[in-house]
Design a protein around this motif. Structure first.
Motif, short mmCIF file in Angstrom:
data_model
loop_
_atom_site.label_atom_id
_atom_site.label_comp_id
_atom_site.label_asym_id
_atom_site.label_seq_id
_atom_site.Cartn_x
_atom_site.Cartn_y
_atom_site.Cartn_z
N ARG A 48 0.84 -1.20 0.00
CA ARG A 48 0.00 0.00 0.00
C ARG A 48 0.87 1.24 0.00
O ARG A 48 1.96 1.27 0.58
N TRP A 49 0.36 2.30 -0.60
CA TRP A 49 1.11 3.56 -0.68
C TRP A 49 1.36 4.17 0.69
O TRP A 49 2.44 4.73 0.93
N ASP A 50 0.40 4.09 1.61
CA ASP A 50 0.61 4.70 2.92
C ASP A 50 1.72 4.00 3.69
O ASP A 50 2.51 4.65 4.39
N PRO B 223 0.67 -0.86 -5.76
CA PRO B 223 0.24 -0.65 -4.37
C PRO B 223 -1.20 -0.14 -4.29
O PRO B 223 -1.65 0.62 -5.15
N ALA B 224 -1.89 -0.55 -3.25
CA ALA B 224 -3.26 -0.10 -3.02
C ALA B 224 -3.25 1.33 -2.50
O ALA B 224 -2.29 1.79 -1.88
N GLY B 225 -4.33 2.01 -2.76
CA GLY B 225 -4.48 3.38 -2.29
C GLY B 225 -4.06 4.37 -3.36
O GLY B 225 -3.70 4.01 -4.47
#
Length: 182
Positions: free
Chosen positions: A56-58, A145-147
Motif C-alpha cells: 500500500r502507498w501509505d 500498491p493499493a491506495g
C-alpha cells in the motif's frame, strides 16, 4: 496453513532471536525439514500478507520516512522488517502506519528485513523443487500498491498522512529530497 498458524511459527522464531537477521535465521531453522508442501503453504501465506495486505502507498510512505527514502526493493525489505516484529506490530502498523513513531528509533538505521522474504525457500532441501511447486499466481497479484499514489517528496502531504513519523524523522525527509518513490 492459515494466517494464525503462520503467525504462531513467526512468533516462536521471534522468541529465539535478538534482531531481524537472527529472526530470519531462526525461522529458517524452524522451517528446515518441513515437507515441501508445508513450506509452499507457509510461503503462500507470507506472500498474501505482503502482496495483498501490506502493498500500500501509505505503508510505502512510512518506509520512505523512517528509512530516508525507499525504492521498490527498499519497501519490500521494510515489509520484511515489519513482519519480523511480530503479528501485533504488523497489525498495528497496517491499521495506522503512523503508529511506527511509537517503536522506531530515529537513530536506529534502516529498517531492513530482506532475509525475512526468503525464509521458506532457504529452508527447502531443494530450492529448485520449491520454486517449481509454487502455484503461478502472477496474474492474481495487484497491479501496484493499493491506495492513492502521491509524491513522497510532497512534504505537506507526508506530514498530514504521517504526522508523528514526519515530526520524528523530519531531517531524513529533507535529506532525501531526490530519492525515487518507485
Amino acid at each position: 496453513m492459515n494466517r494464525d498458524q503462520f503467525w504462531e511459527v513467526v512468533e516462536s522464531a521471534r522468541a529465539r532471536a535478538q534482531d531481524v537477521d537472527g529472526m530470519a535465521a531462526a525461522l529458517v531453522e524452524t522451517l528446515r525439514g518441513w515437507p515441501l508442501a508445508e513450506l509452499v503453504a507457509f510461503h503462500e501465506v507470507q506472500e498474501e500478507l505482503l502482496q495483498r495486505d501490506a502493498y500500500r502507498w501509505d505503508l510505502w510512505a512510512a518506509a520512505y520516512v523512517v528509512n530516508g527514502g525507499a525504492s521498490e526493493d527498499g519497501f519490500d525489505y521494510f515489509l520484511g522488517w515489519l513482519m519480523a516484529q511480530g503479528r501485533a506490530r504488523w497489525e498495528a502498523t497496517l491499521a495506522d502506519p503512523d503508529s511506527l513513531a511509537d517503536v522506531v528509533d530515529v537513530d536506529g538505521g534502516d529498517l531492513d528485513g530482506e532475509e525475512m522474504l526468503c525464509v521458506a525457500q532457504a529452508a527447502a532441501e531443494d530450492e529448485e523443487a520449491f520454486w517449481a511447486a509454487l502455484p503461478d499466481k502472477g496474474e492474481h497479484l495487484p497491479a501496484g500498491p493499493a491506495g492513492e499514489h502521491f509524491d513522497f517528496q510532497d512534504q505537506e502531504r507526508m506530514r498530514r498522512l504521517l504526522p508523528r513519523l514526519t515530526a520524528a524523522f523530519h531531517r531524513q525527509i529533507d535529506r532525501s529530497a531526490g530519492d525515487d518513490t518507485e
